[in-house]
Design a protein around this motif. Structure first.
Motif, PDB file in Angstrom:
ATOM      1  N   TYR A 179       0.843  -1.202   0.000  1.00 43.05           N
ATOM      2  CA  TYR A 179       0.000   0.000   0.000  1.00 43.05           C
ATOM      3  C   TYR A 179       0.872   1.243   0.000  1.00 43.05           C
ATOM      4  CZ  TYR A 179       0.799  -1.228   4.943  1.00 43.05           C
ATOM      5  OH  TYR A 179       1.361  -1.623   6.125  1.00 43.05           O
ATOM      6  N   LYS A 180       0.332   2.305  -0.654  1.00 41.37           N
ATOM      7  CA  LYS A 180       1.096   3.546  -0.740  1.00 41.37           C
ATOM      8  C   LYS A 180       0.822   4.459   0.442  1.00 41.37           C
ATOM      9  CE  LYS A 180       0.600   3.448  -5.715  1.00 41.37           C
ATOM     10  NZ  LYS A 180      -0.216   4.074  -6.764  1.00 41.37           N
ATOM     11  N   SER A 181      -0.374   4.311   1.002  1.00 45.21           N
ATOM     12  CA  SER A 181      -0.673   5.128   2.173  1.00 45.21           C
ATOM     13  C   SER A 181      -1.510   4.310   3.144  1.00 45.21           C
ATOM     14  CB  SER A 181      -1.421   6.409   1.780  1.00 45.21           C
ATOM     15  OG  SER A 181      -2.726   6.101   1.365  1.00 45.21           O
ATOM     16  N   CYS A 182      -1.516   4.737   4.377  1.00 39.34           N
ATOM     17  CA  CYS A 182      -2.225   4.016   5.414  1.00 39.34           C
ATOM     18  C   CYS A 182      -3.053   5.028   6.204  1.00 39.34           C
ATOM     19  CB  CYS A 182      -1.197   3.326   6.309  1.00 39.34           C
ATOM     20  SG  CYS A 182      -1.872   1.954   7.217  1.00 39.34           S
ATOM     21  N   LEU A 183      -4.362   4.807   6.223  1.00 44.55           N
ATOM     22  CA  LEU A 183      -5.286   5.732   6.895  1.00 44.55           C
ATOM     23  C   LEU A 183      -5.763   5.090   8.190  1.00 44.55           C
ATOM     24  CD1 LEU A 183      -7.332   8.105   7.033  1.00 44.55           C
ATOM     25  CD2 LEU A 183      -8.790   6.817   5.457  1.00 44.55           C
ATOM     26  N   ILE A 184      -5.454   5.727   9.301  1.00 45.20           N
ATOM     27  CA  ILE A 184      -5.731   5.112  10.598  1.00 45.20           C
ATOM     28  C   ILE A 184      -6.932   5.763  11.284  1.00 45.20           C
ATOM     29  CG2 ILE A 184      -4.779   4.570  12.880  1.00 45.20           C
ATOM     30  CD1 ILE A 184      -3.292   3.203  10.582  1.00 45.20           C
ATOM     31  N   ASN A 185      -7.834   4.924  11.764  1.00 47.33           N
ATOM     32  CA  ASN A 185      -8.914   5.467  12.603  1.00 47.33           C
ATOM     33  C   ASN A 185      -8.721   5.003  14.047  1.00 47.33           C
ATOM     34  OD1 ASN A 185     -10.237   2.805  11.274  1.00 47.33           O
ATOM     35  ND2 ASN A 185     -11.023   3.109  13.335  1.00 47.33           N
ATOM     36  N   GLY A 186      -9.189   5.839  14.973  1.00 50.64           N
ATOM     37  CA  GLY A 186      -9.078   5.506  16.389  1.00 50.64           C
ATOM     38  C   GLY A 186     -10.236   4.614  16.824  1.00 50.64           C
ATOM     39  N   MET A 187     -10.373   4.483  18.121  1.00 50.25           N
ATOM     40  CA  MET A 187     -11.437   3.649  18.680  1.00 50.25           C
ATOM     41  C   MET A 187     -12.646   4.532  19.019  1.00 50.25           C
ATOM     42  SD  MET A 187     -10.205   0.549  19.031  1.00 50.25           S
ATOM     43  CE  MET A 187      -9.715   0.867  17.367  1.00 50.25           C
ATOM     44  N   VAL A 188     -13.806   3.881  19.094  1.00 51.15           N
ATOM     45  CA  VAL A 188     -14.993   4.620  19.527  1.00 51.15           C
ATOM     46  C   VAL A 188     -15.159   4.446  21.034  1.00 51.15           C
ATOM     47  CG1 VAL A 188     -17.483   4.835  19.332  1.00 51.15           C
ATOM     48  CG2 VAL A 188     -16.108   4.387  17.299  1.00 51.15           C
ATOM     49  N   LEU A 189     -15.263   5.562  21.710  1.00 53.35           N
ATOM     50  CA  LEU A 189     -15.438   5.527  23.159  1.00 53.35           C
ATOM     51  C   LEU A 189     -16.905   5.770  23.502  1.00 53.35           C
ATOM     52  CD1 LEU A 189     -12.415   7.822  24.081  1.00 53.35           C
ATOM     53  CD2 LEU A 189     -12.422   5.344  23.831  1.00 53.35           C
ATOM     54  N   GLY A 190     -17.294   5.360  24.690  1.00 57.49           N
ATOM     55  CA  GLY A 190     -18.639   5.661  25.157  1.00 57.49           C
ATOM     56  C   GLY A 190     -18.733   7.135  25.514  1.00 57.49           C
ATOM     57  N   ALA A 191     -19.950   7.601  25.824  1.00 59.25           N
ATOM     58  CA  ALA A 191     -20.139   9.007  26.170  1.00 59.25           C
ATOM     59  C   ALA A 191     -19.334   9.368  27.417  1.00 59.25           C
ATOM     60  CB  ALA A 191     -21.618   9.278  26.410  1.00 59.25           C
ATOM     61  N   ASP A 192     -19.010   8.347  28.243  1.00 62.69           N
ATOM     62  CA  ASP A 192     -18.258   8.603  29.472  1.00 62.69           C
ATOM     63  C   ASP A 192     -16.749   8.632  29.237  1.00 62.69           C
ATOM     64  OD1 ASP A 192     -17.922   5.983  28.837  1.00 62.69           O
ATOM     65  OD2 ASP A 192     -18.680   5.156  30.718  1.00 62.69           O
ATOM     66  N   GLY A 193     -16.345   8.497  27.961  1.00 65.71           N
ATOM     67  CA  GLY A 193     -14.923   8.574  27.658  1.00 65.71           C
ATOM     68  C   GLY A 193     -14.188   7.254  27.832  1.00 65.71           C
ATOM     69  N   ARG A 194     -14.928   6.216  28.278  1.00 63.23           N
ATOM     70  CA  ARG A 194     -14.287   4.905  28.385  1.00 63.23           C
ATOM     71  C   ARG A 194     -14.560   4.112  27.114  1.00 63.23           C
ATOM     72  NH1 ARG A 194     -15.911   2.296  34.011  1.00 63.23           N
ATOM     73  NH2 ARG A 194     -17.991   3.004  33.419  1.00 63.23           N
ATOM     74  N   LYS A 195     -13.773   3.065  26.912  1.00 62.52           N
ATOM     75  CA  LYS A 195     -13.958   2.227  25.738  1.00 62.52           C
ATOM     76  C   LYS A 195     -15.410   1.738  25.690  1.00 62.52           C
ATOM     77  CE  LYS A 195     -12.005  -1.680  23.398  1.00 62.52           C
ATOM     78  NZ  LYS A 195     -11.560  -3.033  23.516  1.00 62.52           N
ATOM     79  N   MET A 196     -16.018   1.804  24.486  1.00 66.63           N
ATOM     80  CA  MET A 196     -17.413   1.409  24.402  1.00 66.63           C
ATOM     81  C   MET A 196     -17.542  -0.104  24.560  1.00 66.63           C
ATOM     82  SD  MET A 196     -20.170   2.239  21.435  1.00 66.63           S
ATOM     83  CE  MET A 196     -20.655   3.932  21.658  1.00 66.63           C
ATOM     84  N   SER A 197     -18.343  -0.527  25.516  1.00 62.13           N
ATOM     85  CA  SER A 197     -18.528  -1.964  25.675  1.00 62.13           C
ATOM     86  C   SER A 197     -19.845  -2.244  26.370  1.00 62.13           C
ATOM     87  CB  SER A 197     -17.363  -2.572  26.460  1.00 62.13           C
ATOM     88  OG  SER A 197     -17.718  -2.782  27.796  1.00 62.13           O
TER      89      SER A 197
END
Ligand SMILES: [Zn+2]
Ligand SMILES: [Zn+2]
Length: 810
Positions: free
Chosen positions: A506-524
């Protein structure tokens, strides 16, 4: 929402987003869509991923590229096997593999349907004619072929080597599938008796169940407390073997007692020590996590049972001094959260570590969005101690195309033309072993790690090995990846393609982060901050959800999901929709001609100039994958400059041609027409549905494009940028704003007539500019009598112009 469904159906029906293989004129742009592992759940993380791919695909299409946006499904894997076992309350070892495989396939199809619906509902411009499944034999063929080629190149080998092993899943797993978590453990202080002596050494361990696997005791040679014991023999409690006390510089004198037992294998440090000191190996665990015959009286117990029994025995024999609580990092299986053990087994490996320098060099040449993410790949590659273990002891996976000669053990590799092939079902197409002439063969029953399927996606998407022109689409222009899978997806793609083709995938790599809950913690689900994507899409629609994905944060950063953010997106849609309908009414009798034929007024030139600058900023933002900047800039402009201000300011001109003259009305019509079109185009990659609907009603016929996403991206026209007009328009806008603010402070309706308005301008230039906007100010603010006085005066200040003030008489 009905509008969204309508366009999704129409795009698919008209094949609007198909890649045009026959087109040799337009440059191609290929997206290496990572085939997702079907989890049966389309979650907000998926919304974020696919939104990113789709923003870019749609933008590039408008930039004139022939965009290739494929979609596949990475079907195989431990997760599916575990789920099938759970749902059917069975164990895969207890049923025929074919039957188990069928159950897996059925479950995968069910999961794919859910995810596909999610991708379609999100409005992704995928070319569905490319859809594939890695569990189909046609895909096996590619995975197996790449293995054969790499085997011939010397990258594949079979070896007995310690591997990460999940005793619950009963399979080897890769480093990337081990998650480390801090847990509370118990440190046991155990006395190990020295041979030919009454003395003992104290050893602290959190894993007394591994004592039977002890092959040596280590002491740091610089530790003066114990140096004298090095070279002596010590008896291992419980199983009684005699082992040596060895010097080992990696032992930390501060940890525990400073004396450690070395087991085969407690952790990776043990593997290194045993290898470097050439110590004997004493494996005590079976593949399903029980104690084997090396465990003496504990044979047959599970790990947990053995731990309990051993601690009891140590206590009975008076060898347990004390215990202490301790926080420790332990490795867990990515699929089932069981504790990962280290076993020594015969496995297939790919030589990946010899490529590490090349990986680093290539990663440095790839463009990363954002740039700092490349370090994650490089650090990961540098941190790997072992080669990639590519064989698994599972059922639902691509078979390894290998047999062994029963007589001499020779490896019989499938020919390139034999694949796809399952060696468990078919014999090798050869009569005898090339080495000994033997005619009996046993199949390899191990299968490939799932990553062996998915890590050739760049080549497969391009059409390898079937299309002669596959190099046209290879390397992929962009590989999108979640931040959490850089160490797997981005890395495996890289080593695999480097090994196969000696080229970056690949010529470029596009990175996305994680989705957090409204409380700022990892959504689970367990944290109760989980929001399901269908809930969001059904409530506010895809265009609002996509705005959230774009605006939630900088590319690569973690993004919280908050309802107010998608609701803001929803309100913006309504605003844009209403404004468009209003403009459309005003343009009923309008036929556009060339811009220079209109008598543009200061406010017209002002907003046209601002739209031009906006185009430049948004183009730069898309080029660098800064979707948050692209969407925020355009939304602010559309909402606050175009709707709240410009439309309001020219209403009077449009409604009263008898007062202003037809020419000025036409100029306002033209400006509305041009600026709204620009806004729609700039928003089209992010909000494809609503922009398409408005575009089709107002512009498509005139401009002749069958989709707004096929219309050319606006190039910013430097000639339209008019600093003078902007300065003038800014001042006029400020005057109008200030008058409105005064009306609202006095609780007067905005259309209240002002009998007399006196504007004091402390500078000649300022007075001239107010004069130029006199008609628009008077029209918008309902001024009956207007005077401009060239001097500093009294009254309300027009911020931020301290030399401009006004007095309004109502
Ligand atoms: Zn597991
Ligand atoms: Zn043979």
């Amino acid at each position: 929402m009905a509008i969204e469904r309508k366009w999704q159906a129409k795009w698919e029906e008209t094949g609007a987003y198909r890649f045009d293989w026959a087109d040799s004129k337009r440059p191609v742009f290929s997206v290496d869509t990572p085939p997702p592992y079907p989890s049966g759940d389309f979650h907000m993380g998926n919304v974020l991923n696919w939104s990113y791919f789709d923003f870019l695909a749609r933008y590039k299409r408008m930039r004139g590229f022939n965009v290739y946006f494929p979609q596949g499904w990475d079907c195989h894997g431990l997760g599916i096997e575990v789920q099938v076992e759970k749902e059917n309350n069975i164990k895969k070892r207890e049923m025929p593999p074919d039957k188990f495989r069928k159950l897996c396939e059925q479950l995968v199809e069910k999961y794919i349907a859910v995810m596909k619906e999610g991708v379609v509902h999100l409005g992704c411009s995928v070319d569905w004619s490319t859809e594939y499944r890695t569990m189909n034999p046609d895909y096996w063929r590619r995975t197996q072929l790449s293995f054969i080629l790499l085997y011939k190149k010397g990258f594949m080998y079979q070896g007995t080597h310690p591997v990460n092993w999940c005793p619950r899943c009963e399979t080897a797993i890769a480093d990337a599938e081990v998650n480390y978590e801090e847990q509370e453990g118990t440190l046991h202080y155990v006395r190990f008796p020295l041979e030919n002596s009454e003395e003992h050494l104290m050893i602290a361990t959190t894993r007394p169940e591994l004592i039977p696997a002890c092959v040596a005791v280590g002491i740091n040679p610089s530790d003066s407390r114990f140096a004298e014991y090095i070279g002596r023999k010590i008896t291992v409690p419980t199983t009684g073997q005699s082992v040596s006390i060895i010097p080992d510089e990696t032992v930390e004198p501060e940890f525990g007692t400073g004396v450690v037992m070395i087991c085969s294998y407690g952790d990776k440090a043990d593997v290194k020590t045993i290898l470097s000191h050439k110590l004997p190996v004493r494996i005590i665990l079976t593949e399903n996590g029980r104690i084997n015959e090396n465990g003496g009286k504990y044979t047959g117990l599970t790990i947990a049972e053995a731990k309990k029994a051993i601690v009891e025995d140590l206590e009975k024999e008076g060898l347990l001094e004390k215990t202490e609580k301790l926080k420790q990092e332990i490795g867990l299986c990515d699929r089932c959260d069981s504790r990962v053990e280290i076993l020594e087994l015969k496995q297939w490996f790919m030589k990946t570590r010899i490529l590490t320098d090349k990986v680093e060099e290539t990663a440095n040449r790839v463009v990363w969005f954002p740039d700092y993410m490349k370090i994650r790949l490089i650090d990961w590659a540098r941190s790997l101690d072992w080669d990639w273990v590519i064989s698994r002891q599972r059922v639902f996976a691509t078979p390894i195309p290998i047999w062994y000669c029963k007589n001499c053990g020779e490896v019989i590799l499938a020919e390139e033309s034999w694949v796809p092939i399952d060696p468990k079902i078919e014999k090798p197409r050869t009569d005898k072993c090339p080495k000994c002439g033997g005619t009996d063969f046993t199949p390899e029953i191990d299968v490939f790690d799932t990553w062996m399927d998915s890590s050739i996606s760049c080549a497969v998407h391009a059409g390898w090995p079937d299309r002669e022109d596959w190099r046209r689409l290879f390397p992929a222009d962009v590989h999108p990846s979640g931040i959490d899978i850089i160490r797997t997806w981005a890395y495996y793609l890289m080593v695999r393609h480097l090994a196969l083709f000696d080229e970056t995938p690949y010529k470029s790599c596009l990175i996305n982060g994680m989705v957090l809950g409204a409380d700022g913690r990892k959504m689970s689900k367990s944290l109760k901050n989980y929001v399901a994507a269908p809930e969001v899409l059904n409530k506010v629609g895809s265009d609002a959800a996509r705005q959230w994905a774009a605006a939630g944060g900088a590319t690569g950063s973690d993004i919280p999901f908050r309802w107010p953010d998608v609701e803001y997106g929803w309100r913006f849609l309504i605003k844009l929709w209403n404004a468009s309908r209003f403009v459309s009414e005003l343009l009923k009798d309008f036929k556009p001609s060339k811009e220079k034929e209109y008598v543009l007024q200061p406010l017209d030139r002002w907003i046209l100039s601002k739209a031009e600058k906006l185009t430049k900023r948004v183009t730069e933002a898309f080029d660098s994958c800064q979707f948050n900047i692209a969407v925020e800039e355009t939304r602010n402009f559309a909402w606050h400059v175009f709707c709240d201000y410009y439309i309001e300011a020219v209403k009077d001109r449009l409604y009263k041609p008898e007062h202003y003259g037809e020419e000025k009305r036409k100029a306002a019509q033209y400006t509305l027409y041009a600026v709204l079109c620009r806004i729609l185009q700039l928003l089209a990659p992010i909000m494809p549905h609503v922009t398409e609907e408005i575009y089709q009603t107002m512009y498509a016929e005139e401009q002749g494009w069958k989709s707004i996403n096929l219309s050319p991206w606006p190039t910013s026209d430097e000639k339209r940028i008019d600093e003078e007009a902007e300065k003038c328009g800014d001042l006029i806008a400020a005057v109008i704003n200030e008058i409105r603010r005064e009306k609202s402070e006095r609780h007067l309706p905005l259309n209240t007539q002002i009998k007399k308005l006196t504007v004091y301008a402390g500078e000649k230039d300022l007075a001239k500019m107010v004069l130029e906007g006199k008609e628009d100010i008077a029209g918008t603010c309902k001024v009956a009598y207007f005077e401009i006085i060239l001097r500093k005066g009294e009254g309300r200040e027009v911020k931020p112009y301290d030399k401009v003030r006004f007095v309004a008489e109502y």
